[in-house]
Scaffold this motif. Structure first.
Motif, PDB file in Angstrom:
ATOM      1  N   THR A  41      13.402  -9.583  24.086  1.00 32.85           N
ATOM      2  CA  THR A  41      12.222  -9.243  23.796  1.00 32.85           C
ATOM      3  C   THR A  41      11.386 -10.280  23.112  1.00 32.85           C
ATOM      4  N   VAL A  42      12.142 -11.060  22.080  1.00 32.78           N
ATOM      5  CA  VAL A  42      11.401 -11.922  21.215  1.00 32.78           C
ATOM      6  C   VAL A  42      11.167 -13.338  21.789  1.00 32.78           C
ATOM      7  N   ALA A  43      12.216 -13.733  22.481  1.00 34.80           N
ATOM      8  CA  ALA A  43      12.493 -15.008  23.307  1.00 34.80           C
ATOM      9  C   ALA A  43      11.785 -15.113  24.644  1.00 34.80           C
ATOM     10  N   GLY A  44      12.136 -13.903  25.504  1.00 36.26           N
ATOM     11  CA  GLY A  44      11.615 -13.885  26.826  1.00 36.26           C
ATOM     12  C   GLY A  44      10.255 -13.150  27.104  1.00 36.26           C
ATOM     13  N   ALA A  45      10.020 -12.099  26.369  1.00 36.95           N
ATOM     14  CA  ALA A  45       8.742 -11.347  26.399  1.00 36.95           C
ATOM     15  C   ALA A  45       7.715 -11.934  25.898  1.00 36.95           C
ATOM     16  N   LEU A  46       7.919 -12.399  24.654  1.00 42.08           N
ATOM     17  CA  LEU A  46       6.532 -12.659  23.760  1.00 42.08           C
ATOM     18  C   LEU A  46       5.866 -13.798  24.658  1.00 42.08           C
ATOM     19  N   GLY A  47       4.471 -13.366  24.726  1.00 42.87           N
ATOM     20  CA  GLY A  47       3.879 -14.295  25.575  1.00 42.87           C
ATOM     21  C   GLY A  47       3.470 -13.596  26.889  1.00 42.87           C
ATOM     22  N   SER A  48       4.224 -12.795  27.341  1.00 42.93           N
ATOM     23  CA  SER A  48       3.737 -11.891  28.553  1.00 42.93           C
ATOM     24  C   SER A  48       2.767 -10.938  28.091  1.00 42.93           C
ATOM     25  N   ASN A  49       2.403 -10.291  29.281  1.00 47.24           N
ATOM     26  CA  ASN A  49       1.349  -9.334  29.005  1.00 47.24           C
ATOM     27  C   ASN A  49       1.504  -8.199  29.868  1.00 47.24           C
ATOM     28  N   PHE A  50       0.396  -7.112  30.147  1.00 42.55           N
ATOM     29  CA  PHE A  50       0.374  -5.989  30.834  1.00 42.55           C
ATOM     30  C   PHE A  50       0.065  -6.658  32.442  1.00 42.55           C
ATOM     31  N   GLY A  70       6.380  -6.732  33.869  1.00 42.54           N
ATOM     32  CA  GLY A  70       6.436  -8.377  33.896  1.00 42.54           C
ATOM     33  C   GLY A  70       7.191  -8.724  32.392  1.00 42.54           C
ATOM     34  N   VAL A  71       6.732  -7.801  31.514  1.00 42.20           N
ATOM     35  CA  VAL A  71       7.363  -8.021  30.141  1.00 42.20           C
ATOM     36  C   VAL A  71       8.816  -7.636  30.197  1.00 42.20           C
ATOM     37  N   LEU A  72       8.995  -6.575  30.908  1.00 38.27           N
ATOM     38  CA  LEU A  72      10.527  -6.223  30.898  1.00 38.27           C
ATOM     39  C   LEU A  72      11.399  -7.318  31.748  1.00 38.27           C
ATOM     40  N   ALA A  73      10.863  -7.859  32.779  1.00 34.75           N
ATOM     41  CA  ALA A  73      11.552  -8.783  33.573  1.00 34.75           C
ATOM     42  C   ALA A  73      11.988 -10.076  32.706  1.00 34.75           C
ATOM     43  N   ALA A  74      10.752 -10.339  32.066  1.00 34.61           N
ATOM     44  CA  ALA A  74      11.045 -11.676  31.183  1.00 34.61           C
ATOM     45  C   ALA A  74      12.071 -11.524  30.064  1.00 34.61           C
ATOM     46  N   ALA A  75      12.096 -10.189  29.365  1.00 39.84           N
ATOM     47  CA  ALA A  75      12.930  -9.763  28.473  1.00 39.84           C
ATOM     48  C   ALA A  75      14.281  -9.568  28.915  1.00 39.84           C
ATOM     49  N   ALA A  76      14.521  -9.073  30.453  1.00 37.56           N
ATOM     50  CA  ALA A  76      15.766  -8.917  30.841  1.00 37.56           C
ATOM     51  C   ALA A  76      16.430 -10.126  31.352  1.00 37.56           C
ATOM     52  N   ALA A  77      15.699 -11.154  31.630  1.00 37.18           N
ATOM     53  CA  ALA A  77      16.296 -12.498  32.132  1.00 37.18           C
ATOM     54  C   ALA A  77      16.650 -13.079  31.085  1.00 37.18           C
ATOM     55  N   THR A  78      16.108 -13.074  29.827  1.00 34.43           N
ATOM     56  CA  THR A  78      16.709 -13.768  28.491  1.00 34.43           C
ATOM     57  C   THR A  78      17.819 -13.043  27.842  1.00 34.43           C
ATOM     58  N   GLY A  79      17.455 -11.642  27.640  1.00 35.63           N
ATOM     59  CA  GLY A  79      18.647 -10.762  27.325  1.00 35.63           C
ATOM     60  C   GLY A  79      19.853 -10.694  27.838  1.00 35.63           C
ATOM     61  N   ALA A  80      19.648 -11.001  29.253  1.00 36.07           N
ATOM     62  CA  ALA A  80      21.147 -11.264  30.079  1.00 36.07           C
ATOM     63  C   ALA A  80      22.161 -12.293  29.654  1.00 36.07           C
ATOM     64  N   PHE A  81      21.521 -13.333  28.858  1.00 40.59           N
ATOM     65  CA  PHE A  81      22.425 -14.307  28.387  1.00 40.59           C
ATOM     66  C   PHE A  81      23.563 -13.677  27.448  1.00 40.59           C
ATOM     67  N   GLY A  82      23.199 -12.802  26.754  1.00 41.62           N
ATOM     68  CA  GLY A  82      23.947 -11.931  25.834  1.00 41.62           C
ATOM     69  C   GLY A  82      25.395 -11.461  26.429  1.00 41.62           C
ATOM     70  N   ILE A  83      25.253 -11.291  27.832  1.00 40.79           N
ATOM     71  CA  ILE A  83      26.436 -10.685  28.732  1.00 40.79           C
ATOM     72  C   ILE A  83      27.475 -11.737  28.822  1.00 40.79           C
ATOM     73  N   PHE A  84      26.996 -13.246  28.954  1.00 36.46           N
ATOM     74  CA  PHE A  84      27.793 -14.384  29.343  1.00 36.46           C
ATOM     75  C   PHE A  84      28.107 -15.045  28.333  1.00 36.46           C
ATOM     76  N   TYR A  85      27.587 -15.228  27.259  1.00 35.02           N
ATOM     77  CA  TYR A  85      27.677 -16.154  26.365  1.00 35.02           C
ATOM     78  C   TYR A  85      28.815 -15.571  24.895  1.00 35.02           C
TER      79      TYR A  85
END
Length: 349
Positions: free
Chosen positions: A313-322, A185-200
């Motif tokens: 990691t900081v914007a998408g995954a922070l707040g997520s958990n195991f 869940g942490v990885l999915a949240a981080a990947a969703a936010t980090g993917a913006f770096g590819i397009f912006y």
């Protein structure tokens, strides 16, 4: 040696049990150890109320199996004052207790095999290993008081940092890399936010403007923040009153923090690799060159993945958990030890 000894080997679930299984596989190929017939029992070793191993229960298990000798391989750290116990030998009981974390981070199976072999030889011969110079290949032998008869323990030699080795062994027993799969869940949240770096393109420009040392500081800060979040959010910090002494609590907490750092750093590496691969596929080099105004190389893609992974990691995954509360209950020594106490109370009831 004409007599064939029946040996019960009781191992905690997880790494201790898997390491014992690998030792038994290698022993089958060695005829010189045929005087010992080892029976592997995967059982969580119970604890007494004072946190020591419940030897009475384990002895009863061995009596039921009519075993001549017994070996306990546990993940529980064991110490005698400032010394770290790797192996404890109780001759009257025919028992050897091996603390797997005390054997260190690396060569776990090799070290365990040596400890088991030396222990069984000593118990069968009723002779202290390394007699004469009180020294064996991997440690030093010390006498200890015991109500059941003659007893010794093997500790790290003076020149080897036993406590550091113990903490690293505790981290190894926690299996932090396996914890990455429990952070999907942490990885999915981080990947969703980090993917913006590819397009912006603004992130491309920022990644190009930041020197490597700044990107490194950002990455370390982000990983540390995530570790603190997981530590505080799951109440993984152990207090001295729970473990008996500040020294014990410091040892457990050091292994917990190191475990989380390894797990989060591995998750960050997976995220970085995924974004880098996505960037190489999606971002056309000529278009990026026009956007940032320089000739593009592989390092530009690396910088984008680096910054995007930190951002994700900081914007998408922070707040997520195991993924599951059960994952947390098995993550650290402190949590697994609490489970042993709960099991003891349930058995008593």
């Amino acid at each position: 040696m004409d007599h064939v000894f029946q040996v019960d080997v009781f191992a905690d679930p997880g790494l201790p049990s898997r390491a014992v299984a690998q030792v038994l596989e290698t022993r089958q190929e060695d005829d010189s150890e045929a005087e010992f017939v080892l029976h592997h029992n995967r059982r969580r070793i119970p604890l007494r109320d004072d946190g020591t191993l419940d030897m009475e229960t384990v002895r009863e298990w061995a009596r039921q199996d009519e075993a001549d000798l017994m070996v306990i391989v546990t993940e529980i750290p064991r110490r005698a004052g400032r010394r770290v116990k790797m192996v404890g030998l109780h001759f009257a009981e025919g028992a050897a207790i091996i603390s797997l974390p005390a054997l260190g981070w690396s060569n776990v199976v090799k070290n365990l095999r040596a400890a088991m072999s030396d222990s069984l030889d000593a118990l069968a011969a009723d002779k202290v290993p390394g007699s004469g110079d009180a020294r064996i290949e991997y440690g030093e032998v010390h006498e200890q008081d015991s109500e059941t008869g003659r007893s010794v323990y093997i500790a790290s030699p003076w020149w080897r940092p036993g406590r550091l080795r113990l903490v690293l062994g505790m981290v190894r027993t926690n299996e932090p890399l396996a914890a990455v799969t429990k952070l999907s869940g942490v990885l999915a949240a981080a990947a969703a936010t980090g993917a913006f770096g590819i397009f912006y393109s603004s992130i491309w420009e920022m990644a190009y403007a930041l020197p490597p040392w700044r990107l490194s500081v950002i990455a370390v800060t982000v990983i540390t923040t995530m570790v603190l979040w997981l530590l505080a959010g799951n109440r993984l910090w152990e207090r001295s009153r729970q473990l008996g002494s500040p020294r014990e609590a410091a040892m457990y907490n050091a292994s917990t923090v190191a475990t989380l750092f390894v797990a989060v750093a591995a998750l960050y590496a997976v995220l970085f690799a995924g974004i880098l691969l996505g960037g190489l596929i999606v971002i056309e080099a000529g278009f990026m060159s026009k956007t940032i105004g320089v000739e593009v190389s592989l390092w530009n893609y690396v910088d984008i993945a680096w910054l995007s992974a930190s951002m994700g990691t900081v914007a998408g995954a922070l707040g997520s958990n195991f993924d599951s509360p059960d994952d947390i209950s098995e993550l650290t020594h402190g949590r697994r030890q609490a489970q042993r106490f709960r099991q003891r109370q349930e058995d008593a009831e």
